[in-house]
Scaffold this active site. Structure first.
Site, short mmCIF file in Angstrom:
data_model
loop_
_atom_site.label_atom_id
_atom_site.label_comp_id
_atom_site.label_asym_id
_atom_site.label_seq_id
_atom_site.Cartn_x
_atom_site.Cartn_y
_atom_site.Cartn_z
N CYS A 114 0.81 -1.22 0.00
CA CYS A 114 0.00 0.00 0.00
C CYS A 114 0.84 1.28 0.00
O CYS A 114 0.39 2.32 -0.46
CB CYS A 114 -0.93 -0.01 1.20
SG CYS A 114 -1.88 -1.54 1.36
N HIS A 263 -3.41 6.79 -0.03
CA HIS A 263 -3.74 5.42 -0.43
C HIS A 263 -5.22 5.18 -0.22
O HIS A 263 -5.78 5.46 0.85
CB HIS A 263 -2.91 4.43 0.38
CG HIS A 263 -3.41 3.02 0.28
ND1 HIS A 263 -3.53 2.36 -0.91
CD2 HIS A 263 -3.85 2.15 1.24
CE1 HIS A 263 -4.01 1.15 -0.70
NE2 HIS A 263 -4.21 1.00 0.59
N ASN A 293 -9.73 -1.00 -3.86
CA ASN A 293 -8.38 -0.80 -3.34
C ASN A 293 -7.40 -1.56 -4.22
O ASN A 293 -7.33 -2.79 -4.15
CB ASN A 293 -8.33 -1.29 -1.89
CG ASN A 293 -6.94 -1.16 -1.26
OD1 ASN A 293 -5.95 -0.98 -1.95
ND2 ASN A 293 -6.88 -1.29 0.05
#
Length: 337
Positions: A114, A263, A293
């Protein structure tokens, strides 16, 4: 010498997984419930025979078609992925050949999740400032969907697959975004909070089994496991301090930042961070409703979409920050020239 983020292109697989698809397999999770918890309505999922290198090639093809960047000028390739094609060799070496890049370039894989885009452009800047490279192609490509158990409704709702290609160079062109100073952080004590346990050297001979508790899937060590509560607590603790440290490192106040691009973990988590930092809604980007995501690709995709719709003036500043698996985190500031 300065380093600049010049251009970004991205690729999304054709296959999709909607909230309606998830509800069909898990009737206890309604379309509305999933959207309320995650802010995500749709995700793109790689085909069964489509892997990180394939998505990287697709993204790079789009990149070279969209820009006037000459492949011959690329002198370093960084691939950020946690789903490489093979245990070895590095997938970046395979991409050098598949993309038709010069043999006289450096090519490395970065195993980061991430926070991977932040770490990768930090490495790219270091290569440029030290004179080792002039044009670094940074590719983020991830197929987390291949790690997710078919019974894992929680992770299904969050993750999508994607690849993004960014050019970091010593020339001010394209977005004309100067990359400022970085701050990083690592807390390896929380590594088990987000993990695929089996498959590496330590547990490569293990075979996982589904662990079920009161009829609900919990985990399988062959697949992606995330302790959502632990990851949320980590994020809620470190990200506000990360932002403050980045502001101090770059001698800025929070009011000096025109846009915050973090993020894209999920909307619930980002809303909590925004509220804690008292960032105005109009300055804070949420861009994952229709893609999910996408791990290391969330920031570059969000940046590209932002630059497509907004005209930035010289001197405006964007803060970008990544955080998650590792547990790791990092941030920097982009200044528009």
């Amino acid at each position: 010498m300065n380093a600049y983020l010049n251009n970004i292109s991205f690729y999304l697989p054709e296959n999709t997984l909607s909230n309606a698809d998830i509800e069909r397999d898990h009737p206890e999770w309604s379309i509305e419930k999933i959207a309320a918890k995650t802010g995500i309505s749709n995700r793109h999922i790689a085909k069964q025979d489509e892997f990180s290198s394939d998505m990287a090639v697709s993204a790079a093809t789009i990149f070279f078609n969209e820009t006037d960047v000459d492949k011959e000028d690329i002198d370093y390739l960084i691939l950020c992925t946690q789903s490489p094609d093979y245990f070895l060799p590095t997938t970046a070496c395979i991409l050098q050949d598949r993309l038709g890049l010069n043999k006289s370039i450096g090519s490395i894989d970065v195993n980061q999740g991430c926070s991977g885009f932040i770490y990768s452009i930090g490495l790219a800047k270091g290569l440029i400032v030290s004179g080792q490279a002039k044009k670094v192609l940074v590719i983020t490509s991830e197929t987390y969907s291949k790690f997710i158990n078919k019974n894992d409704k929680s992770n299904k709702t969050l993750f999508g697959d994607a690849a993004a290609v960014s050019l970091v160079s010593n020339e001010c062109s394209g977005f004309k975004a100067k990359i400022e100073d970085f701050v990083y952080g690592t807390d390896g004590s929380g590594y088990e909070s987000l993990i695929v346990k089996n498959g590496g050297s330590r547990f490569k001979l293990e075979s996982g089994e589904d662990i079920i508790d009161e009829g609900n899937f919990q985990k399988n060590n062959d697949n992606l496991y995330m302790d959502g509560r632990a990851v949320f607590q980590f994020t809620n603790l470190v990200v506000p301090e990360l932002v403050k440290s980045s502001l101090i490192k770059n001698s800025l106040s929070i009011d000096a930042i025109d846009k915050f691009v973090f993020h894209q973990a999920n909307k619930f988590m980002l809303d909590k961070i925004r509220a804690k930092l008292k960032i105005p809604q109009e300055k804070f980007i949420f861009n994952s409703e229709n893609i999910g995501n996408t791990v290391s690709s969330t920031i570059p995709i969000s940046l590209r979409n932002l630059f497509d719709v907004e005209e930035f003036e010289s001197g405006q500043k964007l803060m970008i920050a990544g955080f998650g698996v590792g547990l790791s985190y990092g941030a920097t500031v982009l200044t528009i020239n």
